[in-house]
Design an enzyme around this catalytic site. Structure first.
Site, short mmCIF file in Angstrom:
data_model
loop_
_atom_site.label_atom_id
_atom_site.label_comp_id
_atom_site.label_asym_id
_atom_site.label_seq_id
_atom_site.Cartn_x
_atom_site.Cartn_y
_atom_site.Cartn_z
N SER A 63 0.82 -1.21 0.00
CA SER A 63 0.00 0.00 0.00
C SER A 63 0.86 1.26 0.00
CB SER A 63 -0.91 0.03 1.23
OG SER A 63 -1.84 -1.01 1.16
N1 SAM Z 1 -1.62 -4.32 3.86
C1 SAM Z 1 -0.85 -4.66 2.72
C2 SAM Z 1 0.52 -4.06 2.76
O1 SAM Z 1 0.79 -3.21 3.62
O2 SAM Z 1 1.36 -4.44 1.94
C3 SAM Z 1 -1.61 -4.24 1.49
C4 SAM Z 1 -1.58 -5.26 0.44
S1 SAM Z 1 -2.63 -5.11 -0.95
C5 SAM Z 1 -3.08 -3.46 -1.15
C6 SAM Z 1 -4.12 -5.96 -0.43
C7 SAM Z 1 -3.93 -7.40 -0.09
O3 SAM Z 1 -5.24 -7.95 0.22
C8 SAM Z 1 -3.38 -8.27 -1.21
O4 SAM Z 1 -2.22 -8.91 -0.77
C9 SAM Z 1 -4.49 -9.28 -1.50
O5 SAM Z 1 -4.03 -10.55 -1.88
C10 SAM Z 1 -5.22 -9.31 -0.17
N2 SAM Z 1 -6.58 -9.80 -0.20
C11 SAM Z 1 -7.56 -9.58 -1.13
N3 SAM Z 1 -8.68 -10.22 -0.78
C12 SAM Z 1 -8.43 -10.86 0.39
C13 SAM Z 1 -9.19 -11.69 1.28
N4 SAM Z 1 -10.48 -12.02 1.03
N5 SAM Z 1 -8.60 -12.15 2.38
C14 SAM Z 1 -7.31 -11.86 2.67
N6 SAM Z 1 -6.53 -11.10 1.87
C15 SAM Z 1 -7.09 -10.59 0.76
#
Ligand code: SAM
Length: 215
Positions: A63
């Site tokens: 992010s």
């Molecule tokens: N918090 C993370 C960071 O600081 O790097 C942000 C990562 S990215 C913007 C969002 C993440 O949400 C991705 O890695 C994606 O795979 C995950 N994601 C999407 N849907 C999800 C779900 N239902 N359960 C868990 N993770 C999920």
């Protein structure tokens, strides 16, 4: 030393976030400590402390620091609070939550990212409970939580997350379509009452799962 090369850009990033309106000095201090470059490919190291999202593989991103700061501020964390993160991704937000003194639980749907984040947190000495799975269902084993932060864009607010909040607890979640999502903060006021605040628009990768978008 590699680490020293990044200390100036990291300080500049913190100054930028302050200029952009991030006020909570604890959040700014946390961002000033996290070695964000260790969470991305070395080819992107020159961009590690730019205020931008960057690719981490599997079509996902670490992010944007501003977004992490805003979501962390909105949670109003007190040391010892139990916080659930949905979307571990690189582990960046997770590290910020740990720095704020939270007891952190985090769920990631991509098994490879889960393993990578787990290793990254261990290497930097952060203790958080991580799980590979569908975070749209929350993590009932450790519920209720004082705060829940969703780091992917949801089509609607997943009911399970609301139910896993403590009274007084806050859910911070971006909700909208594929182009933009509005940041919501939902506070559980009592057993049956919730207060919803609608904040700014953001752009996240999709929240994919049983109570999210189809995969
Ligand atoms: N918090 C993370 C960071 O600081 O790097 C942000 C990562 S990215 C913007 C969002 C993440 O949400 C991705 O890695 C994606 O795979 C995950 N994601 C999407 N849907 C999800 C779900 N239902 N359960 C868990 N993770 C999920």
């Amino acid at each position: 030393m590699v680490e020293r090369r990044f200390s100036r850009p990291r300080t500049k990033l913190v100054e930028l976030l302050r200029e952009k309106g991030v006020k909570d000095h604890r959040v700014l201090a946390a961002i000033g400590k996290i070695p964000r470059h260790t969470l991305i490919d070395t080819a992107l190291h020159h961009k590690a402390y730019e205020d931008t999202a960057l690719p981490i593989g599997m079509g996902q991103t670490i992010s944007q620091p501003y977004t992490v700061a805003v979501q962390s501020e909105l949670l109003e964390i007190n040391p010892g609070d139990k916080i659930l993160e949905v979307g571990t991704g690189s582990g960046y937000q997770c590290m910020v939550l740990c720095e704020l003194g939270a007891e952190v639980y985090s769920v990631e749907r991509h098994n490879e990212l889960y393993h990578r984040a787990k290793e990254a947190l261990r290497k930097q000495g952060y203790k958080a409970m991580l799980k590979s799975g569908d975070g749209t269902l929350g993590w009932s084993t450790y519920a209720p939580y004082d705060g829940i932060v969703v780091t992917a864009g949801a089509p609607v607010v997943p009911e399970d997350l609301i139910r896993q909040l403590n009274i007084g607890g806050k859910l911070v979640i971006p909700v909208g379509d594929s182009k933009k999502q509005m940041m919501l903060r939902i506070t559980r006021v009592s057993e049956t009452e919730y207060h919803q605040e609608e904040l700014d628009d953001f752009k996240f990768v999709p929240l994919i799962g049983e109570k999210g978008w189809d995969g």
